[in-house]
Design a protein around this motif. Structure first.
Motif, PDB file in Angstrom:
ATOM      1  N   ASP A  79      14.790  -5.883   6.931  1.00 44.56           N
ATOM      2  CA  ASP A  79      14.382  -6.191   5.643  1.00 44.56           C
ATOM      3  C   ASP A  79      15.472  -7.307   5.200  1.00 44.56           C
ATOM      4  O   ASP A  79      16.562  -7.651   5.854  1.00 44.56           O
ATOM      5  CB  ASP A  79      15.207  -5.328   5.162  1.00 44.56           C
ATOM      6  CG  ASP A  79      15.623  -5.023   3.311  1.00 44.56           C
ATOM      7  OD1 ASP A  79      14.795  -5.938   3.190  1.00 44.56           O
ATOM      8  OD2 ASP A  79      16.274  -4.226   2.811  1.00 44.56           O
ATOM      9  N   PHE A  80      14.067  -8.615   5.618  1.00 44.03           N
ATOM     10  CA  PHE A  80      14.448  -9.290   4.584  1.00 44.03           C
ATOM     11  C   PHE A  80      14.970  -9.962   3.416  1.00 44.03           C
ATOM     12  O   PHE A  80      14.555 -10.678   2.866  1.00 44.03           O
ATOM     13  CB  PHE A  80      13.310 -10.798   5.454  1.00 44.03           C
ATOM     14  CG  PHE A  80      14.113 -10.944   6.730  1.00 44.03           C
ATOM     15  CD1 PHE A  80      15.289 -11.041   7.795  1.00 44.03           C
ATOM     16  CD2 PHE A  80      12.810 -10.007   7.245  1.00 44.03           C
ATOM     17  CE1 PHE A  80      15.995 -10.946   9.447  1.00 44.03           C
ATOM     18  CE2 PHE A  80      13.169 -10.844   9.171  1.00 44.03           C
ATOM     19  CZ  PHE A  80      13.989 -10.965   9.484  1.00 44.03           C
ATOM     20  N   CYS A  85      10.052  -1.940   3.987  1.00 45.49           N
ATOM     21  CA  CYS A  85      10.927  -1.942   5.535  1.00 45.49           C
ATOM     22  C   CYS A  85      11.961  -0.462   5.524  1.00 45.49           C
ATOM     23  O   CYS A  85      11.632  -0.044   4.717  1.00 45.49           O
ATOM     24  CB  CYS A  85      11.697  -3.061   5.721  1.00 45.49           C
ATOM     25  SG  CYS A  85      11.007  -4.347   6.009  1.00 45.49           S
ATOM     26  N   HIS A  86      11.395  -0.575   6.452  1.00 47.53           N
ATOM     27  CA  HIS A  86      12.181   1.186   7.136  1.00 47.53           C
ATOM     28  C   HIS A  86      11.995   0.904   8.654  1.00 47.53           C
ATOM     29  O   HIS A  86      12.687   0.840   9.410  1.00 47.53           O
ATOM     30  CB  HIS A  86      10.382   2.056   7.579  1.00 47.53           C
ATOM     31  CG  HIS A  86       9.698   2.676   6.528  1.00 47.53           C
ATOM     32  ND1 HIS A  86       9.534   3.137   5.302  1.00 47.53           N
ATOM     33  CD2 HIS A  86       8.088   1.370   6.228  1.00 47.53           C
ATOM     34  CE1 HIS A  86       8.243   2.875   4.552  1.00 47.53           C
ATOM     35  NE2 HIS A  86       7.578   1.803   5.275  1.00 47.53           N
ATOM     36  N   ALA A  87      13.376   1.942   8.427  1.00 44.92           N
ATOM     37  CA  ALA A  87      13.858   2.373  10.216  1.00 44.92           C
ATOM     38  C   ALA A  87      12.604   3.183  11.282  1.00 44.92           C
ATOM     39  O   ALA A  87      12.028   3.610  10.404  1.00 44.92           O
ATOM     40  CB  ALA A  87      15.367   3.242  10.156  1.00 44.92           C
ATOM     41  N   LEU A  88      12.926   2.286  12.238  1.00 43.33           N
ATOM     42  CA  LEU A  88      12.340   2.109  12.930  1.00 43.33           C
ATOM     43  C   LEU A  88      11.484   4.196  13.332  1.00 43.33           C
ATOM     44  O   LEU A  88      10.299   4.258  13.592  1.00 43.33           O
ATOM     45  CB  LEU A  88      12.406   1.851  14.514  1.00 43.33           C
ATOM     46  CG  LEU A  88      10.962   1.844  15.347  1.00 43.33           C
ATOM     47  CD1 LEU A  88       9.688   1.226  14.809  1.00 43.33           C
ATOM     48  CD2 LEU A  88      11.459   1.270  16.876  1.00 43.33           C
ATOM     49  N   ALA A  89      12.511   4.849  13.350  1.00 47.44           N
ATOM     50  CA  ALA A  89      12.350   5.931  13.683  1.00 47.44           C
ATOM     51  C   ALA A  89      11.524   6.739  12.643  1.00 47.44           C
ATOM     52  O   ALA A  89      10.260   7.707  13.572  1.00 47.44           O
ATOM     53  CB  ALA A  89      13.590   6.821  13.816  1.00 47.44           C
ATOM     54  N   GLY A  90      11.725   6.010  11.060  1.00 46.01           N
ATOM     55  CA  GLY A  90      11.228   6.737  10.116  1.00 46.01           C
ATOM     56  C   GLY A  90       9.659   6.706  10.291  1.00 46.01           C
ATOM     57  O   GLY A  90       8.476   7.134   9.462  1.00 46.01           O
ATOM     58  N   LEU A  91       9.402   5.185  10.575  1.00 42.29           N
ATOM     59  CA  LEU A  91       8.284   4.695  10.415  1.00 42.29           C
ATOM     60  C   LEU A  91       6.950   5.272  11.369  1.00 42.29           C
ATOM     61  O   LEU A  91       6.192   4.995  10.922  1.00 42.29           O
ATOM     62  CB  LEU A  91       8.706   3.223  10.366  1.00 42.29           C
ATOM     63  CG  LEU A  91       7.295   2.311  10.707  1.00 42.29           C
ATOM     64  CD1 LEU A  91       7.075   2.069   9.203  1.00 42.29           C
ATOM     65  CD2 LEU A  91       7.316   0.668  10.534  1.00 42.29           C
ATOM     66  N   ILE A  92       7.734   5.558  12.381  1.00 42.02           N
ATOM     67  CA  ILE A  92       6.766   6.423  13.559  1.00 42.02           C
ATOM     68  C   ILE A  92       6.445   7.182  13.102  1.00 42.02           C
ATOM     69  O   ILE A  92       5.266   7.731  13.323  1.00 42.02           O
ATOM     70  CB  ILE A  92       7.475   6.250  14.845  1.00 42.02           C
ATOM     71  CG1 ILE A  92       7.840   4.843  15.164  1.00 42.02           C
ATOM     72  CG2 ILE A  92       6.807   7.233  16.378  1.00 42.02           C
ATOM     73  CD1 ILE A  92       9.057   5.118  16.673  1.00 42.02           C
ATOM     74  N   ALA A  93       7.605   8.609  12.323  1.00 44.10           N
ATOM     75  CA  ALA A  93       7.228   9.787  12.101  1.00 44.10           C
ATOM     76  C   ALA A  93       6.039   9.677  10.761  1.00 44.10           C
ATOM     77  O   ALA A  93       5.310  10.520  10.999  1.00 44.10           O
ATOM     78  CB  ALA A  93       8.762  10.411  11.739  1.00 44.10           C
ATOM     79  N   GLY A 129       4.380  -7.303  17.305  1.00 45.76           N
ATOM     80  CA  GLY A 129       4.523  -6.464  16.228  1.00 45.76           C
ATOM     81  C   GLY A 129       6.142  -6.162  16.509  1.00 45.76           C
ATOM     82  O   GLY A 129       6.125  -5.887  17.559  1.00 45.76           O
ATOM     83  N   HIS A 130       6.750  -6.918  15.343  1.00 45.40           N
ATOM     84  CA  HIS A 130       8.350  -5.863  15.729  1.00 45.40           C
ATOM     85  C   HIS A 130       8.377  -4.597  15.686  1.00 45.40           C
ATOM     86  O   HIS A 130       8.006  -3.671  15.350  1.00 45.40           O
ATOM     87  CB  HIS A 130       8.921  -7.012  14.273  1.00 45.40           C
ATOM     88  CG  HIS A 130      10.771  -7.279  14.333  1.00 45.40           C
ATOM     89  ND1 HIS A 130      11.407  -8.050  15.624  1.00 45.40           N
ATOM     90  CD2 HIS A 130      11.476  -6.355  14.044  1.00 45.40           C
ATOM     91  CE1 HIS A 130      12.965  -7.360  15.769  1.00 45.40           C
ATOM     92  NE2 HIS A 130      12.479  -6.390  14.153  1.00 45.40           N
ATOM     93  N   GLN A 131       9.515  -5.114  16.892  1.00 48.77           N
ATOM     94  CA  GLN A 131       9.738  -3.352  17.591  1.00 48.77           C
ATOM     95  C   GLN A 131       7.931  -2.445  17.852  1.00 48.77           C
ATOM     96  O   GLN A 131       8.205  -1.531  17.640  1.00 48.77           O
ATOM     97  CB  GLN A 131      10.532  -2.300  16.510  1.00 48.77           C
ATOM     98  CG  GLN A 131      11.494  -3.245  16.771  1.00 48.77           C
ATOM     99  CD  GLN A 131      12.519  -2.489  15.900  1.00 48.77           C
ATOM    100  OE1 GLN A 131      12.364  -1.844  14.677  1.00 48.77           O
ATOM    101  NE2 GLN A 131      13.954  -2.056  16.402  1.00 48.77           N
ATOM    102  N   HIS A 132       6.863  -3.395  18.385  1.00 51.71           N
ATOM    103  CA  HIS A 132       5.900  -3.326  18.015  1.00 51.71           C
ATOM    104  C   HIS A 132       5.531  -2.151  17.467  1.00 51.71           C
ATOM    105  O   HIS A 132       4.544  -1.538  17.548  1.00 51.71           O
ATOM    106  CB  HIS A 132       5.932  -2.462  19.620  1.00 51.71           C
ATOM    107  CG  HIS A 132       6.712  -2.832  20.779  1.00 51.71           C
ATOM    108  ND1 HIS A 132       6.777  -4.011  21.303  1.00 51.71           N
ATOM    109  CD2 HIS A 132       8.391  -2.287  21.782  1.00 51.71           C
ATOM    110  CE1 HIS A 132       7.159  -3.992  22.194  1.00 51.71           C
ATOM    111  NE2 HIS A 132       8.651  -3.356  23.019  1.00 51.71           N
ATOM    112  N   VAL A 133       6.006  -2.457  16.018  1.00 56.26           N
ATOM    113  CA  VAL A 133       4.716  -1.460  14.979  1.00 56.26           C
ATOM    114  C   VAL A 133       3.787  -1.982  14.783  1.00 56.26           C
ATOM    115  O   VAL A 133       2.671  -1.422  14.584  1.00 56.26           O
ATOM    116  CB  VAL A 133       5.781  -1.815  13.766  1.00 56.26           C
ATOM    117  CG1 VAL A 133       7.216  -1.954  13.746  1.00 56.26           C
ATOM    118  CG2 VAL A 133       5.587  -3.493  13.241  1.00 56.26           C
ATOM    119  N   HIS A 134       2.618  -2.872  15.471  1.00 54.93           N
ATOM    120  CA  HIS A 134       1.267  -3.587  15.417  1.00 54.93           C
ATOM    121  C   HIS A 134       0.471  -2.435  15.861  1.00 54.93           C
ATOM    122  O   HIS A 134      -0.986  -2.074  15.093  1.00 54.93           O
ATOM    123  CB  HIS A 134       1.046  -4.341  16.085  1.00 54.93           C
ATOM    124  CG  HIS A 134       1.219  -4.529  17.333  1.00 54.93           C
ATOM    125  ND1 HIS A 134       2.268  -4.517  17.660  1.00 54.93           N
ATOM    126  CD2 HIS A 134      -0.054  -4.996  17.668  1.00 54.93           C
ATOM    127  CE1 HIS A 134       1.989  -4.481  18.872  1.00 54.93           C
ATOM    128  NE2 HIS A 134       0.868  -5.129  19.204  1.00 54.93           N
TER     129      HIS A 134
END
Length: 289
Positions: A79-80, A85-93, A129-134
């Motif tokens: 979050d800039f 933006c999301h926490a990574l675990a929540g975004l994955i879910a 992707g940052h933290q491989h989100v792509h």
């Protein structure tokens, strides 16, 4: 159908991309990336275009586009101040539950491409992707859709694969396997259908918990198992007084990459650092559809 980048036998000439992630997050990362690029220790820089030091960093990168590939580090977890933006675990879910809003995801992808293009005066050479989100569901679909709008049939960017390489350090194998399981094969199939080339494998995965000596030991193993067309990701930084939970690890990575031991490892493993895009002929048309 566009084949993935084809590895060569371990004894053959191998060219890999050594890529600095998180450029634009803060000045320590920017200075480390630029210095390592000038010393030919890295060949790619992946950019957080919402980061506070992206505008000034982009101006410095413009003078180095002949020596490094410059890519978009697609961000949905840092979050800039841009929101969404999301926490990574929540975004994955939410991604795997198909709960992400496709319109909002696409708008965010388009905005990040816009910011990259406005600052650099060109499209990215590659995307990851940052933290491989792509590679996550919904995000990967919207990413490819946006690239289809912006790129013609020629000169398409390469997309970072997260598939782990065989034979890499057992102590980091689970994390590398887990990252790959979060979407590497689906991303590869989608990119293939749309004729976007990809890197072969990803090396350099670890828990940011190593001493400098242990990082160099892992580096030796990563370079030994890397094949032609792979990406070695890294996160170096020079000392920086602001808040960064990975600052100590980043400093250790910088010292390792800047030191003579890294040069010796490259020579002993018969590896070259270079670009993955636009290489022709048998020497590795690694990233040309």
């Amino acid at each position: 159908m566009t084949p993935p980048l084809q590895p060569e036998p371990i004894s053959a000439r191998r060219v890999i991309s050594v890529c600095v992630d998180d450029f634009g997050q803060h000045e320590g990362i920017n200075r480390a990336a630029l210095e390592l690029a000038d010393r030919r220790r890295v060949s790619a820089v992946s950019c957080l275009v919402d980061g506070p030091t992206w505008p000034t960093g982009a101006r410095a990168l413009q003078a180095r586009t002949d020596s490094v590939e410059v890519g978009l580090h697609l961000n949905f977890t840092e979050d800039f101040g841009q929101g969404g933006c999301h926490a990574l675990a929540g975004l994955i879910a939410r991604a795997y539950g198909r709960q992400l809003d496709r319109v909002r995801i696409r708008t965010a992808v388009e905005r990040q491409f816009d910011r990259f293009e406005q600052a650099m005066g060109q499209l990215p050479d590659f995307v990851d992707g940052h933290q491989h989100v792509h590679q996550l569901p919904v995000i990967r679909d919207q990413l490819i859709a946006v690239m289809d709008q912006r790129y013609g049939a020629a000169a398409r960017p390469w997309v970072r694969s997260t598939l782990p390489a065989d034979g890499c350090p057992p102590s980091t194998a689970f994390k590398a396997w887990l990252i790959g399981r979060l979407g590497a094969n689906s991303l590869r199939a989608l990119a293939d259908r749309h004729r976007y080339p990809q890197s072969n494998h990803l090396v350099g995965v670890y828990g940011f918990d190593l001493s400098e000596a242990d990082y160099l030991t892992k580096m030796k193993a990563w370079l030994a198992c890397a094949r032609d067309g792979d990406v070695l990701m890294c996160h170096p930084s020079l000392p920086w007084p602001g808040g960064d939970g990975l600052q100590d690890a980043r400093n250790r990575e910088y010292r390792a990459l800047a030191g003579e031991a890294f040069s010796a490892l490259l020579e002993s493993t018969r590896l070259e650092i270079g670009p993955l895009r636009g290489r022709g002929g048998k020497e590795g048309n690694r990233c040309q559809p």
